[in-house]
Motif scaffolding. Structure first.
Motif, short mmCIF file in Angstrom:
data_model
loop_
_atom_site.label_atom_id
_atom_site.label_comp_id
_atom_site.label_asym_id
_atom_site.label_seq_id
_atom_site.Cartn_x
_atom_site.Cartn_y
_atom_site.Cartn_z
N SER A 270 0.82 -1.21 0.00
CA SER A 270 0.00 0.00 0.00
C SER A 270 0.85 1.26 0.00
O SER A 270 2.00 1.27 0.46
N SER A 271 0.28 2.32 -0.51
CA SER A 271 0.97 3.60 -0.53
C SER A 271 1.06 4.22 0.86
O SER A 271 1.99 4.97 1.15
N TRP A 272 0.08 3.91 1.69
CA TRP A 272 0.06 4.43 3.06
C TRP A 272 -0.78 3.51 3.93
O TRP A 272 -1.60 2.74 3.41
N ASP A 273 -0.56 3.60 5.22
CA ASP A 273 -1.31 2.79 6.18
C ASP A 273 -1.63 3.61 7.42
O ASP A 273 -0.82 4.45 7.85
N PHE A 274 -2.79 3.35 8.01
CA PHE A 274 -3.06 3.88 9.34
C PHE A 274 -2.23 3.09 10.34
O PHE A 274 -2.19 1.85 10.29
#
Length: 331
Positions: A270-274
Motif C-alpha cells: 500500500s501507498s500508506w497505512d493507518f
C-alpha cells in the motif's frame, strides 16, 4: 486536555472492562459508538432513553472508572443515495444528538456524508479536482440539493439540544479538508456544527494538521489521535491508489458498512497505512499537535482511534497511549 480513546476497538469487551483498560493505560476520557457504520454495544440506547435512573446508572460506570464520557460517535454516510443506508445513518445522527443531550455529553462525532453525483444516481460519487465543468455540476448538486438541506436540519437540532456535532474531515465525504469544512460551516451558518480534527486523513492528503488547526481555529471542537505512515510505494502509485479488493458480505470477517456494502480489502504494498500514534510521526510532532489543540481549547478531548493492522488492539492502544502521554508531558 482530556486524553482518551474511542472504544470501538474494544467492542468485544463489556463496557466496564473496556473502561478498565483505558484507566490502566492512564487515560481519562472515552468516546462511545452510538450508530452509523458500527453497532453500539457500549451504549444501551433504549435504557438511556427510558429513564433518569438508567442514565445515572450508565454514567456511574464511567465515574467508577474515573473516565469521562466525552463524545458519542456515529460515523456513517447520512447522504448515501441508497435509502437503506441513508435513512439509518441520517437518523443515527439525529438520535445521537438526542442521546448526548440526555447524557449531558456536549459532543457528537460523525461524517458529512457523500451523495450521488446526480439526482437519480444510485452510488456515492466523490467529486474532487473538478477540472471539467461536469464535475462542477455534480458538486453543485451534492452540496446545494442534498448536503446543505440535511446539515441545516442537523444544525437546528444540535442548537436546540445544545450539543455540538463534530465533522470528521474524511476523504470520500463532501467534507474532507479545511476548505470544505469551512464551506459547510458557512453554508449552514453553523453555531453547533464544527470540526473533528483527525490528523490521519490529512497526513495522506499532504495536509499539515497543525497548519490546518491554525486555519480552522475555533471550528475544531474535538480531536482524534490516529497516525498515518506514508510508504515507499507512494513514490510509484501516489496516495490516490485504487487497488482495493472486494469483500463479499458472506466472507468470514466481512465488515458491513450498511445495506449491501462492505469494507474493502486493503491493498498489498500500500501507498500508506493507518498506524498507532507514534508509528508514523514522532513524539515531537504529537507534542506540537497537542499544544496547537490546547491553544484552541484547553479542555479539548483527544481520543485514540486504533486502526493499526500490524498491532493487536491492546498493543496498539498501549503504544499510542504511551506516545500521547509522553507528548503531553504526563508520562
Amino acid at each position: 486536555m482530556k486524553l482518551g480513546a474511542y472504544t470501538a476497538c474494544l467492542h468485544d469487551r463489556p463496557l466496564s472492562e473496556a473502561l478498565g483498560v483505558l484507566r490502566d493505560l492512564e487515560l481519562d476520557g472515552a468516546e462511545i459508538n452510538s450508530g452509523g457504520f458500527l453497532p453500539a454495544p457500549h451504549l444501551p440506547i433504549a435504557a438511556v432513553r427510558s429513564s433518569h435512573d438508567a442514565r445515572e446508572e450508565y454514567l456511574g460506570q464511567f465515574a467508577a472508572a474515573r473516565i469521562e464520557l466525552t463524545a458519542l460517535n456515529c460515523n456513517g454516510n447520512p447522504l448515501h443515495p441508497d435509502p437503506e443506508v441513508r435513512d439509518k445513518h441520517g437518523q443515527d445522527v439525529f438520535d445521537a444528538i438526542e442521546l448526548a443531550a440526555l447524557l449531558g455529553v456536549r459532543r457528537v462525532v460523525t461524517m458529512s456524508g457523500l451523495p450521488a453525483a446526480e439526482p437519480q444516481g444510485q452510488l456515492p460519487s466523490w467529486t474532487v479536482l473538478p477540472w471539467d465543468s461536469a464535475y462542477l455540476d455534480a458538486r453543485d448538486h451534492q452540496w446545494n440539493d442534498v448536503a446543505v438541506p440535511y446539515w441545516r436540519t442537523v444544525q437546528a437540532r444540535a442548537a436546540d439540544a445544545d450539543v455540538i456535532v463534530c465533522v470528521e474531515m474524511h476523504p470520500h465525504n463532501l467534507v474532507y479538508n479545511p476548505a470544505t469544512m469551512v464551506r459547510l460551516a458557512e453554508e449552514i451558518h453553523a453555531t453547533h456544527v464544527g470540526a473533528e480534527m483527525d490528523p490521519s486523513h490529512l497526513f495522506w492528503q499532504g495536509i499539515d494538521p497543525i497548519a490546518a488547526l491554525g486555519a480552522l481555529g475555533g471550528l475544531v471542537q474535538n480531536a482524534a489521535a490516529k497516525d498515518t505512515r506514508i510508504n515507499e510505494h507512494a513514490k510509484i502509485n501516489g496516495v490516490l491508489d485504487d487497488r482495493f479488493g472486494r469483500v463479499r458480505p458472506d466472507e468470514p470477517g466481512a465488515v458491513s458498512l450498511g445495506g449491501r456494502y462492505t469494507l474493502s480489502r486493503w491493498p498489498t504494498s500500500s501507498s500508506w497505512d493507518f498506524v498507532a500514534v507514534g508509528r508514523g510521526h514522532d513524539v515531537a510532532f504529537w507534542s506540537d499537535f497537542l499544544a496547537a489543540l490546547e491553544k484552541i481549547d484547553p479542555d479539548m478531548a483527544v481520543n485514540i482511534e486504533h486502526e493499526d493492522q500490524e498491532l493487536d488492539r491492546l498493543d496498539g492502544l498501549r503504544f499510542a497511549a504511551r506516545v500521547l502521554l509522553t507528548a503531553s508531558d504526563r508520562a
